[in-house]
Design a protein around this motif. Structure first.
Motif, PDB file in Angstrom:
ATOM      1  N   LEU A 284      32.190 -22.890 -49.352  1.00 34.24           N
ATOM      2  CA  LEU A 284      32.459 -23.609 -50.596  1.00 34.24           C
ATOM      3  C   LEU A 284      31.202 -24.304 -51.106  1.00 34.24           C
ATOM      4  O   LEU A 284      30.905 -24.299 -52.304  1.00 34.24           O
ATOM      5  N   GLU A 285      30.460 -24.880 -50.181  1.00 35.56           N
ATOM      6  CA  GLU A 285      29.243 -25.597 -50.559  1.00 35.56           C
ATOM      7  C   GLU A 285      28.210 -24.664 -51.179  1.00 35.56           C
ATOM      8  O   GLU A 285      27.522 -25.010 -52.135  1.00 35.56           O
ATOM      9  N   ARG A 286      28.121 -23.441 -50.653  1.00 35.93           N
ATOM     10  CA  ARG A 286      27.087 -22.494 -51.111  1.00 35.93           C
ATOM     11  C   ARG A 286      27.541 -21.582 -52.252  1.00 35.93           C
ATOM     12  O   ARG A 286      26.754 -21.257 -53.135  1.00 35.93           O
ATOM     13  N   PHE A 287      28.808 -21.171 -52.206  1.00 36.72           N
ATOM     14  CA  PHE A 287      29.221 -20.098 -53.110  1.00 36.72           C
ATOM     15  C   PHE A 287      30.358 -20.438 -54.077  1.00 36.72           C
ATOM     16  O   PHE A 287      30.729 -19.587 -54.890  1.00 36.72           O
TER      17      PHE A 287
ATOM     18  N   SER B 190      43.286 -27.480 -49.406  1.00 36.35           N
ATOM     19  CA  SER B 190      42.750 -28.756 -48.935  1.00 36.35           C
ATOM     20  C   SER B 190      41.238 -28.818 -49.086  1.00 36.35           C
ATOM     21  O   SER B 190      40.685 -29.787 -49.623  1.00 36.35           O
ATOM     22  N   LEU B 191      40.547 -27.773 -48.633  1.00 34.54           N
ATOM     23  CA  LEU B 191      39.087 -27.814 -48.608  1.00 34.54           C
ATOM     24  C   LEU B 191      38.466 -27.576 -49.979  1.00 34.54           C
ATOM     25  O   LEU B 191      37.368 -28.067 -50.259  1.00 34.54           O
ATOM     26  N   SER B 192      39.140 -26.827 -50.842  1.00 37.32           N
ATOM     27  CA  SER B 192      38.625 -26.675 -52.208  1.00 37.32           C
ATOM     28  C   SER B 192      38.756 -27.989 -52.972  1.00 37.32           C
ATOM     29  O   SER B 192      37.875 -28.358 -53.758  1.00 37.32           O
ATOM     30  N   ASN B 193      39.860 -28.711 -52.721  1.00 38.42           N
ATOM     31  CA  ASN B 193      40.000 -30.058 -53.317  1.00 38.42           C
ATOM     32  C   ASN B 193      38.920 -30.995 -52.792  1.00 38.42           C
ATOM     33  O   ASN B 193      38.360 -31.810 -53.533  1.00 38.42           O
ATOM     34  N   GLU B 194      38.647 -30.862 -51.490  1.00 37.93           N
ATOM     35  CA  GLU B 194      37.590 -31.686 -50.885  1.00 37.93           C
ATOM     36  C   GLU B 194      36.237 -31.360 -51.509  1.00 37.93           C
ATOM     37  O   GLU B 194      35.440 -32.257 -51.811  1.00 37.93           O
ATOM     38  N   ALA B 195      35.966 -30.061 -51.734  1.00 35.56           N
ATOM     39  CA  ALA B 195      34.696 -29.640 -52.347  1.00 35.56           C
ATOM     40  C   ALA B 195      34.579 -30.175 -53.769  1.00 35.56           C
ATOM     41  O   ALA B 195      33.508 -30.629 -54.188  1.00 35.56           O
ATOM     42  N   LEU B 196      35.691 -30.104 -54.501  1.00 36.60           N
ATOM     43  CA  LEU B 196      35.682 -30.629 -55.872  1.00 36.60           C
ATOM     44  C   LEU B 196      35.468 -32.140 -55.867  1.00 36.60           C
ATOM     45  O   LEU B 196      34.729 -32.677 -56.692  1.00 36.60           O
ATOM     46  N   GLN B 197      36.107 -32.807 -54.892  1.00 36.42           N
ATOM     47  CA  GLN B 197      35.945 -34.250 -54.790  1.00 36.42           C
ATOM     48  C   GLN B 197      34.507 -34.613 -54.434  1.00 36.42           C
ATOM     49  O   GLN B 197      33.939 -35.578 -54.974  1.00 36.42           O
ATOM     50  N   ASN B 198      33.880 -33.823 -53.553  1.00 34.26           N
ATOM     51  CA  ASN B 198      32.473 -34.057 -53.208  1.00 34.26           C
ATOM     52  C   ASN B 198      31.576 -33.866 -54.426  1.00 34.26           C
ATOM     53  O   ASN B 198      30.633 -34.635 -54.657  1.00 34.26           O
ATOM     54  N   ALA B 199      31.873 -32.807 -55.199  1.00 38.27           N
ATOM     55  CA  ALA B 199      31.100 -32.565 -56.426  1.00 38.27           C
ATOM     56  C   ALA B 199      31.306 -33.704 -57.416  1.00 38.27           C
ATOM     57  O   ALA B 199      30.366 -34.135 -58.096  1.00 38.27           O
ATOM     58  N   LYS B 200      32.542 -34.202 -57.492  1.00 35.14           N
ATOM     59  CA  LYS B 200      32.856 -35.329 -58.385  1.00 35.14           C
ATOM     60  C   LYS B 200      32.086 -36.571 -57.936  1.00 35.14           C
ATOM     61  O   LYS B 200      31.555 -37.334 -58.759  1.00 35.14           O
ATOM     62  N   GLU B 201      32.016 -36.809 -56.635  1.00 35.10           N
ATOM     63  CA  GLU B 201      31.274 -37.970 -56.127  1.00 35.10           C
ATOM     64  C   GLU B 201      29.789 -37.870 -56.473  1.00 35.10           C
ATOM     65  O   GLU B 201      29.166 -38.874 -56.837  1.00 35.10           O
ATOM     66  N   LYS B 202      29.231 -36.653 -56.372  1.00 39.06           N
ATOM     67  CA  LYS B 202      27.826 -36.461 -56.752  1.00 39.06           C
ATOM     68  C   LYS B 202      27.639 -36.687 -58.249  1.00 39.06           C
ATOM     69  O   LYS B 202      26.656 -37.297 -58.679  1.00 39.06           O
ATOM     70  N   ALA B 203      28.598 -36.181 -59.025  1.00 42.24           N
ATOM     71  CA  ALA B 203      28.529 -36.373 -60.482  1.00 42.24           C
ATOM     72  C   ALA B 203      28.645 -37.850 -60.825  1.00 42.24           C
ATOM     73  O   ALA B 203      27.934 -38.361 -61.694  1.00 42.24           O
ATOM     74  N   ASP B 204      29.567 -38.542 -60.140  1.00 45.94           N
ATOM     75  CA  ASP B 204      29.729 -39.986 -60.338  1.00 45.94           C
ATOM     76  C   ASP B 204      28.425 -40.717 -60.028  1.00 45.94           C
ATOM     77  O   ASP B 204      27.981 -41.578 -60.789  1.00 45.94           O
ATOM     78  N   LYS B 205      27.830 -40.357 -58.889  1.00 46.31           N
ATOM     79  CA  LYS B 205      26.587 -41.018 -58.471  1.00 46.31           C
ATOM     80  C   LYS B 205      25.500 -40.827 -59.517  1.00 46.31           C
ATOM     81  O   LYS B 205      24.782 -41.770 -59.868  1.00 46.31           O
TER      82      LYS B 205
END
Length: 740
Positions: A212-215, A310-325
């Motif tokens: 998910l992180e790479r692709f 679960s993990l795709s939601n987690e990936a989206l949430q991680n991307a959202k956190e980076k966008a937020d930052k």
């Protein structure tokens, strides 16, 4: 005698036991502290001594501004950003340790905590890894796997996972009883248990995370019923969109998520499912028989029903956190530039909140920002009393000895400015256009009501416009920073993180500039290092009752202002015209003795050193170094003595828009126009060219070379010359290029 002797023995035993317990406690504390220091070092790459000493200072309730300015020797000269990073990772570590304690307690209560599991939990430094360890033991709602276990199918699941049985259906037949009606029901239940086991495997989860992180791709589709919705048109770029999740810019992801939240589009995350399934199978399947066939079905179920959602939601949430930052960083940079905007200083100001039908609200302020007069003029339609308005402005300017005029940049701003510039004043009066952003928020706030209980919101708003010209920092701290509107998608990011970052920015700006304790509002005082809202109120009340502070020592008389608050805040508080000139400087009172010794060694008074660069540069600083005071602090002292209390901000400058440009229809391709940067985002800078619509200098039009940071090329409120590339009248969008 015997009783007394026993009492002494018992007392000695208690003392020794207490000492043993305390030593044990502090031993554990020291271990935890060392673990924390190591964690912070791994994240910040700062030296052990700097991190250790900074953490000690933070634990002593010292603030970031105080540490960065007055404890340079202990921190190794760390700046406020580096200290802020230490604070951030210290808090993350503490949150992680708190979560570990909660999980360990929960596992102990379930009686499933083994020594091996406990050690894994204690060594973990990532929250995701910690939650993966806890996942198999979480008490969740009723699941398909839990139902299968209650039906006695876990032994069958273990047999299948062993991958040794050849006739699995015959074995499954033995489990057809109770709620299990058939062999297929038995196998399905066993597969549900296997799916859960697969979902709980850390190696499997991490492998999918890696993919998910790479692709991972994020794609969007418009909701068909919303295609023609007028409100949806601003998101039409995302009606059909696809992009790598790892490379999507902050502003684009936040825009997509907002559009989805508003119901205009739907988004999804995707990867190569066949590749993901193959990698799971490679990890689990070791044979080719009936068992492996069941496991393969279970893998597909686990992936589709448990792992990927679960993990795709987690990936989206991680991307959202980076966008937020990223968005929060942009907002923080913009806010800092806005707060440190150029002040006009202590000048008498006539401020105008312009308007058409309701008229222009006028206030006259003295040099300290106190309201002296207010009224309304009607120079614009429908009344169009232009002559009367000009006479009134002229007479008020003379009566109150006005030195500058501040005009709000909202409705009727340009028209009002044009009228003001026609007036022939007896004295030289500067005319400024001032941002109104957030003024309406202030005028309706409790702070404004407390300041001006007998005036309505229109008067308060005009006062705010005038004071912003005099001192932007002092006035803007009264407004919730999120209401100032100098960022991107500030309402879509994590509000707690945003508020914390903005509070830090305000605190750092206030302390970098310093505060006149005898004129500052409670809002401004509350951001002074170590003070806070309650002590700020106490300072204000003491000043009201007792009169102005004549020395920094007087500050100690404020109720509930103790030694720690005094130590942290006193050097950021200025006292004008004090008997001791150091009281109007950034020199901390703890260093007054050093300055006095310098003066004595030179045969001078302290006042003789102030502003005397030639004399100060002759001082050899080495003899004044001690165990606690080194060259960094001494150099700061010399720098401050050269220009004590110097305002780090530039003075406000007059700016004039192109008077021929009244609306977007007046713009032509190729025109060169003066403008002011009024917002900065990751994708470019917005420019006020004197009309209702702000133009955008896209990041690609800031320079002929690649631009990685917009703030490296322009700053908020910077006066620039721009070239018009396009004026889209229908969409009300203006494309500009920065003209060198």
């Amino acid at each position: 005698m015997l009783i007394e002797a026993l009492k002494k023995v018992f007392k000695l035993y208690i003392i020794n036991l207490t000492d043993y317990v305390l030593r044990g406690f502090f031993s554990i504390f020291d271990f935890q502290n060392k673990f924390m220091i190591s964690y912070i070092i791994s994240q910040t790459k700062l030296s052990e001594t700097s991190v250790k000493n900074t953490v000690e200072l933070l634990n002593e309730a010292c603030t970031i501004p105080f540490i960065s300015r007055y404890r340079k020797e202990r921190t190794g000269n760390l700046d406020e950003v580096q200290i802020g990073d230490i604070v951030k990772y210290k808090e993350l570590f503490e949150a992680l340790e708190k979560r570990k304690a909660t999980i360990i307690k929960a596992l102990e209560e379930q009686e499933v905590l083994t020594e091996e599991l406990k050690q894994k939990i204690e060594k973990t430094q990532e929250l995701i890894t910690l939650e993966d360890l806890y996942l198999p033991f979480k008490k969740s709602r009723k699941t398909k796997a839990e139902t299968a276990r209650k039906n006695g199918l876990e032994p069958l699941a273990k047999i299948i996972m062993s991958q040794n049985a050849s006739d699995i259906e015959s074995i499954a037949f033995k489990y057809v009883k109770g709620e299990v009606d058939s062999v297929e029901d038995a196998l399905e239940g066993a597969r549900h248990i296997i799916s859960e086991w697969i979902n709980e495997r850390t190696d499997v989860r991490n492998n999918i995370r890696h993919q998910l992180e790479r692709f991972a791709m994020i794609s969007t589709k418009v909701v068909k019923s919303k295609v023609d919705d007028e409100n949806a048109q601003k998101y039409r770029d995302y009606f059909e969109w696809e992009e790598a999740l790892s490379r999507i810019p902050s502003h684009r992801l936040l825009a997509i998520l907002r559009a989805e939240k508003e119901g205009f589009i739907k988004s999804k995350i995707s990867i190569d499912n066949d590749k993901a399934l193959a990698k799971i199978e490679d990890r689990i399947i070791r044979s080719k028989n009936a068992c492996s066939e069941q496991i393969q079905i279970a893998i597909q179920d686990a992936y589709k029903r448990l792992l990927f959602p679960s993990l795709s939601n987690e990936a989206l949430q991680n991307a959202k956190e980076k966008a937020d930052k990223s968005a929060i960083n942009v907002f923080a940079k913009n806010l800092k530039q806005l707060l440190l905007g150029s002040p006009l200083g202590e000048k008498r100001v006539l401020a105008i909140d312009p308007g058409f039908r309701t008229g222009c609200k006028i206030v006259c302020l003295d040099a300290q920002g106190n309201l002296k007069h207010n009224e309304t003029i009607y120079p614009h339609p429908p009344k169009s009393d232009t002559i009367g308005a000009m006479k009134k402005i002229s007479s008020l300017s003379e009566a109150y000895q006005i030195e500058a005029i501040a005009i709000g940049n909202g409705t009727a701003s340009r028209e009002t400015e044009a009228i003001i510039r026609k007036i022939r004043f007896k004295n030289d009066i500067q005319v400024f256009v001032v941002s109104e952003a957030g003024a309406s928020i202030y005028s309706a706030s409790k702070i404004a009501r407390d300041e001006f209980p007998n005036y309505d919101v229109t008067v308060r708003g005009s006062v705010s416009i005038g004071r912003r010209l005099q001192d932007p920092l002092a006035e803007l701290v009264k407004i919730d920073a999120k209401s100032i509107g100098v960022g991107q998608y500030q309402h879509d990011v994590d509000q707690t993180k945003l508020q914390k970052e903005l509070d830090n920015v305000v605190e750092n700006c206030v302390n970098a500039v310093g505060v006149n304790i005898n004129t500052a509002s409670t809002s401004l005082l509350s951001y002074v290092s170590g003070i806070g809202p309650k002590l700020a109120e106490n300072i204000f009340n003491y000043r009201t009752e007792k009169g102005i502070f004549k020395s920094r020592n007087d500050i100690k008389k404020v109720p509930r202002l103790g030694d720690k608050a005094f130590e942290q805040g006193v050097a950021f508080l200025r006292i004008k015209d004090a008997k001791n000139p150091l009281d109007d400087s950034a020199v901390h009172p703890e260093s007054y003795a050093i300055v006095e010794k310098m003066a004595k060694d030179l045969g001078k008074n302290v006042s003789d050193l102030i502003g005397n660069s030639a004399l100060l540069q002759k001082i050899d600083l080495k003899p004044y170094c001690t165990n606690s005071v080194g060259l960094p602090t001494l150099q700061d002292i010399i720098k401050e003595l050269e220009k004590p209390g110097l305002d780090i901000r530039e003075q406000a400058k007059v700016f004039t828009f192109n008077q021929n440009i009244k609306s977007i229809t007046d713009l032509q391709e190729g025109q060169l126009l003066p403008g002011i940067i009024n917002n900065i985002t990751n994708f470019g800078a917005f420019v006020d060219v004197g009309i209702k619509e702000s133009g955008l200098i896209h990041v690609s039009n800031l320079s002929d070379s690649f631009v990685s940071d917009v703030n490296a090329h322009v700053s908020l409120h910077q006066q620039v010359i721009v070239k018009v590339l396009e004026a889209d009248i229908v969409r009300k969008r203006i494309q500009l290029k920065l003209h060198k």
